[in-house]
Design a protein around this motif. Structure first.
Motif, PDB file in Angstrom:
ATOM      1  N   ALA A 362       0.316  -1.663  -0.285  1.00 51.71           N
ATOM      2  CA  ALA A 362      -0.544   0.133   0.049  1.00 51.71           C
ATOM      3  C   ALA A 362       0.657   1.065   0.057  1.00 51.71           C
ATOM      4  N   GLY A 363       0.662   2.435  -0.834  1.00 50.98           N
ATOM      5  CA  GLY A 363       1.438   3.555  -1.001  1.00 50.98           C
ATOM      6  C   GLY A 363       2.583   3.409  -1.704  1.00 50.98           C
ATOM      7  N   ALA A 364       2.607   2.336  -2.491  1.00 49.47           N
ATOM      8  CA  ALA A 364       3.644   2.080  -3.218  1.00 49.47           C
ATOM      9  C   ALA A 364       3.690   2.547  -4.450  1.00 49.47           C
ATOM     10  N   ARG A 365       4.528   3.188  -4.892  1.00 52.56           N
ATOM     11  CA  ARG A 365       4.156   3.917  -7.215  1.00 52.56           C
ATOM     12  C   ARG A 365       5.028   3.567  -7.863  1.00 52.56           C
ATOM     13  N   ILE A 366       4.202   3.457  -9.134  1.00 54.90           N
ATOM     14  CA  ILE A 366       4.257   2.920  -9.785  1.00 54.90           C
ATOM     15  C   ILE A 366       4.307   3.652 -11.569  1.00 54.90           C
ATOM     16  N   VAL A 367       5.332   3.753 -11.912  1.00 56.51           N
ATOM     17  CA  VAL A 367       5.733   5.341 -12.823  1.00 56.51           C
ATOM     18  C   VAL A 367       5.247   4.564 -14.504  1.00 56.51           C
ATOM     19  N   PHE A 368       4.357   4.882 -15.729  1.00 50.46           N
ATOM     20  CA  PHE A 368       4.210   4.627 -16.745  1.00 50.46           C
ATOM     21  C   PHE A 368       4.369   5.830 -17.104  1.00 50.46           C
ATOM     22  N   GLU A 369       5.472   5.678 -18.421  1.00 51.55           N
ATOM     23  CA  GLU A 369       6.187   6.647 -19.590  1.00 51.55           C
ATOM     24  C   GLU A 369       5.785   6.476 -20.779  1.00 51.55           C
ATOM     25  N   ALA A 370       4.583   6.966 -21.275  1.00 49.43           N
ATOM     26  CA  ALA A 370       4.067   7.064 -22.553  1.00 49.43           C
ATOM     27  C   ALA A 370       4.913   7.494 -23.915  1.00 49.43           C
ATOM     28  N   LYS A 371       5.236   6.975 -24.908  1.00 50.17           N
ATOM     29  CA  LYS A 371       6.592   7.574 -25.450  1.00 50.17           C
ATOM     30  C   LYS A 371       5.821   7.501 -26.861  1.00 50.17           C
ATOM     31  N   GLN A 372       5.752   8.027 -27.897  1.00 51.66           N
ATOM     32  CA  GLN A 372       5.255   7.494 -29.589  1.00 51.66           C
ATOM     33  C   GLN A 372       6.211   8.585 -29.585  1.00 51.66           C
ATOM     34  N   HIS A 373       6.967   8.292 -30.183  1.00 53.78           N
ATOM     35  CA  HIS A 373       8.341   8.619 -31.053  1.00 53.78           C
ATOM     36  C   HIS A 373       9.641   7.840 -31.847  1.00 53.78           C
ATOM     37  N   ALA A 374       9.749   8.190 -33.086  1.00 59.19           N
ATOM     38  CA  ALA A 374      10.116   6.905 -33.343  1.00 59.19           C
ATOM     39  C   ALA A 374      11.816   6.687 -33.557  1.00 59.19           C
ATOM     40  N   SER A 375      12.235   7.788 -32.293  1.00 61.45           N
ATOM     41  CA  SER A 375      13.500   8.381 -32.400  1.00 61.45           C
ATOM     42  C   SER A 375      14.255   6.880 -30.692  1.00 61.45           C
ATOM     43  N   TYR A 376      13.227   6.964 -30.115  1.00 61.30           N
ATOM     44  CA  TYR A 376      13.436   6.001 -28.997  1.00 61.30           C
ATOM     45  C   TYR A 376      13.461   4.846 -29.026  1.00 61.30           C
ATOM     46  N   LEU A 378      15.823   1.337 -26.737  1.00 56.52           N
ATOM     47  CA  LEU A 378      16.005   0.341 -26.024  1.00 56.52           C
ATOM     48  C   LEU A 378      17.175   1.065 -24.988  1.00 56.52           C
ATOM     49  N   ALA A 379      17.769   1.618 -25.547  1.00 62.64           N
ATOM     50  CA  ALA A 379      19.204   1.573 -24.395  1.00 62.64           C
ATOM     51  C   ALA A 379      18.560   3.226 -23.859  1.00 62.64           C
ATOM     52  N   ARG A 380      18.341   4.526 -24.678  1.00 65.56           N
ATOM     53  CA  ARG A 380      17.163   5.577 -24.433  1.00 65.56           C
ATOM     54  C   ARG A 380      16.222   5.793 -23.784  1.00 65.56           C
ATOM     55  N   SER A 381      15.601   4.397 -24.435  1.00 67.01           N
ATOM     56  CA  SER A 381      14.239   4.381 -23.129  1.00 67.01           C
ATOM     57  C   SER A 381      14.472   3.587 -21.400  1.00 67.01           C
ATOM     58  N   LEU A 382      15.863   2.975 -21.778  1.00 72.90           N
ATOM     59  CA  LEU A 382      16.119   2.487 -20.153  1.00 72.90           C
ATOM     60  C   LEU A 382      16.484   3.921 -19.482  1.00 72.90           C
ATOM     61  N   GLU A 383      17.268   4.761 -20.054  1.00 77.88           N
ATOM     62  CA  GLU A 383      17.970   5.649 -19.421  1.00 77.88           C
ATOM     63  C   GLU A 383      16.348   6.556 -19.011  1.00 77.88           C
ATOM     64  N   GLU A 384      15.655   6.794 -20.038  1.00 80.60           N
ATOM     65  CA  GLU A 384      14.855   7.267 -19.530  1.00 80.60           C
ATOM     66  C   GLU A 384      13.899   7.069 -18.493  1.00 80.60           C
ATOM     67  N   ALA A 385      13.917   5.394 -18.535  1.00 81.60           N
ATOM     68  CA  ALA A 385      13.193   5.242 -17.380  1.00 81.60           C
ATOM     69  C   ALA A 385      13.432   5.455 -16.143  1.00 81.60           C
ATOM     70  N   ASP A 386      14.819   5.483 -16.074  1.00 81.25           N
ATOM     71  CA  ASP A 386      15.493   5.338 -14.630  1.00 81.25           C
ATOM     72  C   ASP A 386      15.244   7.102 -14.343  1.00 81.25           C
ATOM     73  N   HIS A 401       5.894   1.800 -25.149  1.00 78.64           N
ATOM     74  CA  HIS A 401       6.075   2.866 -26.690  1.00 78.64           C
ATOM     75  C   HIS A 401       4.099   2.337 -27.416  1.00 78.64           C
ATOM     76  N   SER A 402       4.351   3.039 -28.335  1.00 73.41           N
ATOM     77  CA  SER A 402       3.473   3.309 -29.516  1.00 73.41           C
ATOM     78  C   SER A 402       3.705   2.059 -30.174  1.00 73.41           C
ATOM     79  N   ALA A 403       3.012   1.546 -30.594  1.00 71.59           N
ATOM     80  CA  ALA A 403       3.324   0.066 -31.407  1.00 71.59           C
ATOM     81  C   ALA A 403       3.338   0.546 -32.538  1.00 71.59           C
ATOM     82  N   ARG A 404       3.730   1.739 -33.173  1.00 75.72           N
ATOM     83  CA  ARG A 404       3.077   2.977 -34.701  1.00 75.72           C
ATOM     84  C   ARG A 404       4.282   2.817 -34.865  1.00 75.72           C
TER      85      ARG A 404
END
Length: 527
Positions: A362-376, A378-386, A401-404
């Motif tokens: 209870a009270g734990a936080r989960i952050v969701f990052e939405a990204k619809q951009h073709a320049s990201y 895996l490495a850049r995504s992991l850096e921004e997730a941290d 990530h957006s599937a499109r």
């Protein structure tokens, strides 16, 4: 629900020892009895009861907070193995049942439906027998009717027989002969010149009285007629006609000449030229307007593609999906993409899900990052997730990530430590299962961190294995759904064809019944 089980334990040894203990108890709960009935008496049912008792004991211990990491890992693996076996067993049973049912009714060689249709439609089948019986009865009825009214012994043929002493035919012949002879004599009398009162004599007399001798009258009037058709006489009918034709021709020539400014053809030409000019101007203005509108639309699209509008729409779609996903669990969704987090001047981390008070974490936080951009990648995504985890003070980050627009390096669903990477399509409801799985994994990681802290970090390998097995099982469900949908579509097509054939056969049978009823009614009326 109140349990109906009556338990009377009898322990042969103290429960603190490691020796086996024999427990005897009576069970009357319907659900437990139903589950026991799936296993035959003997060792299999005993193993099932021991496993169920063990799961219950572990569940009670987990509720008291005494479940250790080794037990969770061991029992989790055992439970996932049993779950996979049960799912495979039920999938095989479902496929066998569907195959047997379809083969029983629709097998081309031995199916009940095919056999029934063949018995109905074959040459000596039930339908052919009914049709032949109705046609045979109709033929017999028609034969009786024809024999009665126009047969060899019928009254009609007796009355119309030209041979023998048929008084009707003889009387008709004498009457017709007398009428024809009388009419011939009367007609010849009217056209005979010997009959002074005949029609021909009266016609010639009236003609002479009104016109005199035709030869003399014709000779007198011939000169006048010739004069009227001579061009040498100015006032003759032919001269007046030629004059009017020449005058009309001159007027038509003037009206159809472009050299005459007042002619009808000249006015039509000017009108058409003006109309063409107006149409050209209108078309030019319309083309300019359309070009401007298209250019403006292209500019707006390019600006929108360069800007953040697409990303904002994707963030809003993810927020709506998360609210629907966690509504039943009591979690709270907060849209934080426009606010600054713990890191100064940093807005990384679009949505934060706070686990509800009814759960262990209870009270734990989960952050969701939405990204619809073709320049990201895996490495850049992991850096921004941290960065998102640190900025939103969260233990877990789910990077969506957006599937499109996702690059090939972005996995469909995979965990990297405290980060979960996945592809999600906001317009495809079937991809919501990956978002749900990511939320479950993130919650499990948060519960793990809240229960045991960082000292059990090595056991995450077991969780990763469980996640991979869950992913494979989800793929199996997709295959099962596809197979079930294909089978259902085939069954529906067969049902539609069978209904169509049944309706056609019933219509034909109704038509035969109506025609047979009509023939019977005619037969009864004739009798």
């Amino acid at each position: 629900m109140t349990s109906n089980a009556e338990i009377s334990p009898i322990l042969t040894k103290p429960s603190t020892t490691s020796e086996p203990a024999i427990v005897t108890f009576a069970v009357s709960d319907p659900e437990v009895l139903l589950a026991m009935g799936e296993y035959p008496e003997g060792q299999q049912r005993t193993n099932f009861l021991v496993t169920a008792l063990k799961i219950g004991v572990l569940s009670l211990k987990a509720a008291k907070g005494t479940l250790d990491s080794d037990t969770v890992r061991r029992e989790g693996e055992h439970l996932m193995t049993q779950l996979g076996e049960r799912l495979n067993t039920w999938r095989g049973k479902l496929e066998d049942r569907v195959t047997n049912s379809l083969s029983k009714y629709f097998d081309p060689s031995e199916g009940l439906f095919t056999d029934r249709v063949n018995r109905l439609t074959k040459a000596d089948g039930e339908l052919a027998t009914v049709v032949q019986l109705q046609v045979r009865e109709a033929q017999q009825t028609l034969g009786k009717v024809f024999e009665q009214f126009i047969g060899e012994n019928s009254d009609l043929l007796k009355a119309l027989d030209p041979s023998g002493d048929n008084q009707l035919v003889a009387t008709l012949q004498r009457t017709l002969d007398g009428v024809v002879q009388a009419q011939n004599a009367a007609i010849l009398t009217q056209f005979s010149l010997d009959n002074k009162e005949g029609a021909l004599v009266r016609f010639l007399s009236e003609l002479r009285a009104k016109h005199g001798d035709l030869t003399e009258a014709f000779s007198k009037d011939m000169a006048a007629v010739v004069a009227e058709f001579s061009l040498d006489k100015p006032d003759s009918a032919l001269s007046r006609l030629v004059g009017r034709v020449e005058e009309t021709q001159s007027k038509l020539t003037n009206e159809l000449s472009l050299d005459n400014e007042g002619s009808a053809l000249k006015r039509i030409s000017v009108m058409l030229q003006e109309h063409q000019r107006v149409n050209v101007e209108t078309s030019t203005k319309l083309v300019d307007t359309l070009n401007a509108a298209v250019q403006a639309m292209q500019v707006r699209r390019q600006e929108a593609a360069r800007g953040t509008q697409h990303g904002l729409e994707f963030e809003d779609s993810l927020a709506a999906a998360l609210r629907e996903l966690v509504a039943a669990g009591g979690d709270v969704v907060e849209q934080t993409g426009a606010t600054t987090g713990v890191i100064p001047h940093c807005k990384v981390g679009d949505h934060v899900v706070t686990i509800g008070p009814e759960k262990i974490a209870a009270g734990a936080r989960i952050v969701f990052e939405a990204k619809q951009h073709a320049s990201y990648d895996l490495a850049r995504s992991l850096e921004e997730a941290d960065t998102a985890r640190r900025n939103r003070d969260a233990a877990v980050c789910v990077f969506v990530h957006s599937a499109r627009t996702a690059q090939p390096s972005i996995p469909q669903f995979q965990r990297f430590g405290n980060d979960v990477m996945l592809r999600w399509d906001a317009e495809d409801a079937s991809s919501d299962v990956w978002l749900r799985a990511a939320h479950m994994v993130a919650t499990a990681i948060s519960v793990r961190a809240a229960s045991h802290g960082k000292k059990d970090a090595k056991s995450f390998a077991t969780i990763d294995g469980a996640i991979e097995r869950i992913r494979k099982q989800l793929n199996g469900f997709d295959e099962m759904n596809t197979s079930a949908n294909t089978a259902m579509k085939a069954v529906e097509a067969i049902q539609r064809k069978a209904k169509s054939m049944e309706k056609d056969l019933m219509d034909q049978l109704s038509t035969l019944q109506e025609e047979a009823a009509k023939l019977k009614a005619r037969d009864e009326a004739a009798e």
